[in-house]
Design a protein around this motif. Sequence first.
Motif, short mmCIF file in Angstrom:
data_model
loop_
_atom_site.label_atom_id
_atom_site.label_comp_id
_atom_site.label_asym_id
_atom_site.label_seq_id
_atom_site.Cartn_x
_atom_site.Cartn_y
_atom_site.Cartn_z
N THR A 119 0.81 -1.22 0.00
CA THR A 119 0.00 0.00 0.00
C THR A 119 0.84 1.27 0.00
O THR A 119 0.31 2.37 -0.18
N GLY A 120 2.14 1.14 0.25
CA GLY A 120 2.99 2.32 0.33
C GLY A 120 2.89 3.05 1.66
O GLY A 120 3.35 4.18 1.80
N LEU A 121 2.29 2.38 2.66
CA LEU A 121 2.08 2.99 3.97
C LEU A 121 3.03 2.41 5.02
O LEU A 121 2.73 2.41 6.22
N ASP A 122 4.17 1.95 4.58
CA ASP A 122 5.10 1.25 5.48
C ASP A 122 5.57 2.10 6.65
O ASP A 122 5.86 1.58 7.73
N ALA A 123 5.66 3.42 6.46
CA ALA A 123 6.18 4.29 7.52
C ALA A 123 5.08 4.81 8.45
O ALA A 123 5.36 5.44 9.46
N VAL A 124 3.82 4.52 8.11
CA VAL A 124 2.69 4.98 8.93
C VAL A 124 2.45 3.97 10.05
O VAL A 124 2.63 2.76 9.87
N GLN A 125 2.04 4.46 11.22
CA GLN A 125 1.72 3.60 12.36
C GLN A 125 0.28 3.85 12.80
O GLN A 125 -0.14 5.01 12.92
N ALA A 126 -0.46 2.78 13.03
CA ALA A 126 -1.86 2.89 13.42
C ALA A 126 -2.01 2.90 14.93
O ALA A 126 -1.32 2.18 15.65
N ILE A 127 -2.94 3.72 15.40
CA ILE A 127 -3.31 3.76 16.81
C ILE A 127 -4.80 3.44 16.89
O ILE A 127 -5.62 4.09 16.23
N LYS A 128 -5.14 2.42 17.68
CA LYS A 128 -6.54 2.01 17.76
C LYS A 128 -7.29 2.81 18.83
O LYS A 128 -6.70 3.37 19.73
N MET A 129 -8.60 2.80 18.70
CA MET A 129 -9.43 3.56 19.62
C MET A 129 -9.27 3.06 21.06
O MET A 129 -9.21 3.86 21.99
N TYR A 130 -9.18 1.74 21.26
CA TYR A 130 -9.06 1.23 22.62
C TYR A 130 -7.73 1.64 23.26
O TYR A 130 -7.65 1.76 24.50
N GLU A 131 -6.72 1.89 22.45
CA GLU A 131 -5.45 2.34 23.00
C GLU A 131 -5.55 3.79 23.48
O GLU A 131 -4.98 4.14 24.53
N ILE A 132 -6.28 4.61 22.75
CA ILE A 132 -6.52 5.98 23.21
C ILE A 132 -7.45 5.97 24.42
O ILE A 132 -7.31 6.80 25.33
N LEU A 133 -8.39 5.04 24.47
CA LEU A 133 -9.24 4.88 25.65
C LEU A 133 -8.37 4.65 26.89
O LEU A 133 -8.60 5.24 27.95
N PHE A 134 -7.38 3.78 26.75
CA PHE A 134 -6.49 3.51 27.87
C PHE A 134 -5.67 4.75 28.22
O PHE A 134 -5.47 5.06 29.40
N PHE A 135 -5.20 5.46 27.22
CA PHE A 135 -4.44 6.69 27.46
C PHE A 135 -5.29 7.68 28.25
O PHE A 135 -4.82 8.30 29.22
N LEU A 136 -6.55 7.85 27.86
CA LEU A 136 -7.44 8.77 28.57
C LEU A 136 -7.70 8.28 29.99
O LEU A 136 -7.79 9.09 30.92
N TYR A 137 -7.82 6.97 30.16
CA TYR A 137 -8.04 6.40 31.49
C TYR A 137 -6.89 6.79 32.42
O TYR A 137 -7.10 7.15 33.58
N VAL A 138 -5.69 6.75 31.89
CA VAL A 138 -4.51 7.07 32.68
C VAL A 138 -4.43 8.56 32.96
O VAL A 138 -4.20 8.99 34.09
N ARG A 139 -4.63 9.36 31.92
CA ARG A 139 -4.38 10.80 32.02
C ARG A 139 -5.56 11.62 32.54
O ARG A 139 -5.37 12.75 32.99
N ASN A 140 -6.77 11.10 32.43
CA ASN A 140 -7.94 11.87 32.85
C ASN A 140 -8.87 11.00 33.69
O ASN A 140 -9.88 10.49 33.19
N PRO A 141 -8.57 10.84 34.98
CA PRO A 141 -9.37 9.97 35.84
C PRO A 141 -10.84 10.37 35.94
O PRO A 141 -11.69 9.52 36.23
N SER A 142 -11.17 11.61 35.68
CA SER A 142 -12.55 12.08 35.86
C SER A 142 -13.52 11.44 34.87
O SER A 142 -14.74 11.46 35.10
N VAL A 143 -13.01 10.88 33.76
CA VAL A 143 -13.92 10.32 32.74
C VAL A 143 -13.88 8.79 32.73
O VAL A 143 -14.42 8.16 31.81
N ARG A 144 -13.29 8.18 33.72
CA ARG A 144 -13.12 6.72 33.70
C ARG A 144 -14.45 5.96 33.65
O ARG A 144 -14.57 4.95 32.94
N LYS A 145 -15.42 6.42 34.38
CA LYS A 145 -16.72 5.73 34.41
C LYS A 145 -17.35 5.72 33.02
O LYS A 145 -17.86 4.69 32.56
N ASP A 146 -17.32 6.86 32.34
CA ASP A 146 -17.90 6.94 31.00
C ASP A 146 -17.05 6.21 29.96
O ASP A 146 -17.59 5.68 28.98
N LEU A 147 -15.74 6.17 30.15
CA LEU A 147 -14.88 5.42 29.23
C LEU A 147 -15.23 3.93 29.28
O LEU A 147 -15.16 3.24 28.25
N ARG A 148 -15.59 3.46 30.44
CA ARG A 148 -16.00 2.06 30.58
C ARG A 148 -17.22 1.78 29.71
O ARG A 148 -17.30 0.74 29.04
#
Length: 315
Positions: free
Chosen positions: A168-197
Amino acid sequence: MKVDVATKNPALESIFNDPNQVITLDANFLIPPDRQMSSVRGIPFPLFQACWLNPIFELFPNLAIHEAVCSELISRDIKTFINSKVNASPPKIIIHNDSELTEIEQVLRASIEARIYPYTRYDPHIDNRDDRGEVKTLAYIAVKGLIYFAAHDHNAIQLVEKAELLSTGLDAVQAIKMYEILFFLYVRNPSVRKDLRILYKYQYYLTKHEKAINPEWGVFIPTMESLYHSQLQTAGMMCHDQLHQFKPGFSYAAIQMDRSKLTNNYKDPPFAMSVFLGGMIGILIITTYKIPRKSLTYREYGGSMKLQLNKRREP
């Protein structure tokens, strides 16, 4: 989509270390999910904005979308939200415009699009809307040498992760999935953990098949914490050990700071500063929570400094 909690994603490791990098979003990162199941309602925009959109724009200052994605944002709510980011001063979102490409880049972009579109529903000859945003987005960031593409669409992610196999010619691109950002938000923003669940369950743990292949929320979080332990430790962000959670009956809290690259010389400024900060944090814990001094211990292990509230028995 399968949730992978066994393999580290270098892209997630990188943004934990530096969330200021440009991250280009697919449309599905901005549209409230609606799986169109008669028995389950979609995620309403107010909830999606509160637990997802607002936090990602607060934590990632260089989010971007391609101009083609804008046409996929049909909802008035999300259009209004994105326009507010575009019109902010300074703008709070980057718009990738094909008109910014040089003639050589235009040729290269067309070449990459030609490799990508056969694996999608997009046909450049009729320029239909199906998958147009992801094809245009991926070709643009590949040409510009941008690294991170965040998406929830399985097919779009496969175009990146199987770039060599599919050519595809996308060899240098890296994918980030939604659940990985969910985890990032869980770590960095504790106030939204209940809704992230709620969001995690809706996206990854709703059907019988998903429950068979994906971890439930209570397993997902500690498994990801273990997988990305070094990133969390370095940044001082151990999720279950945050002081704001300490209250009567809570048995344990800790703060960790990485000292693996520091010497044990008190004349060394970084080392001296880490010791000073450790002492100040200890005083803060004791005075804020009225904790007996003997309940607080200081430990060093594996190059890390750890202030720990000793485990206590319930009365």
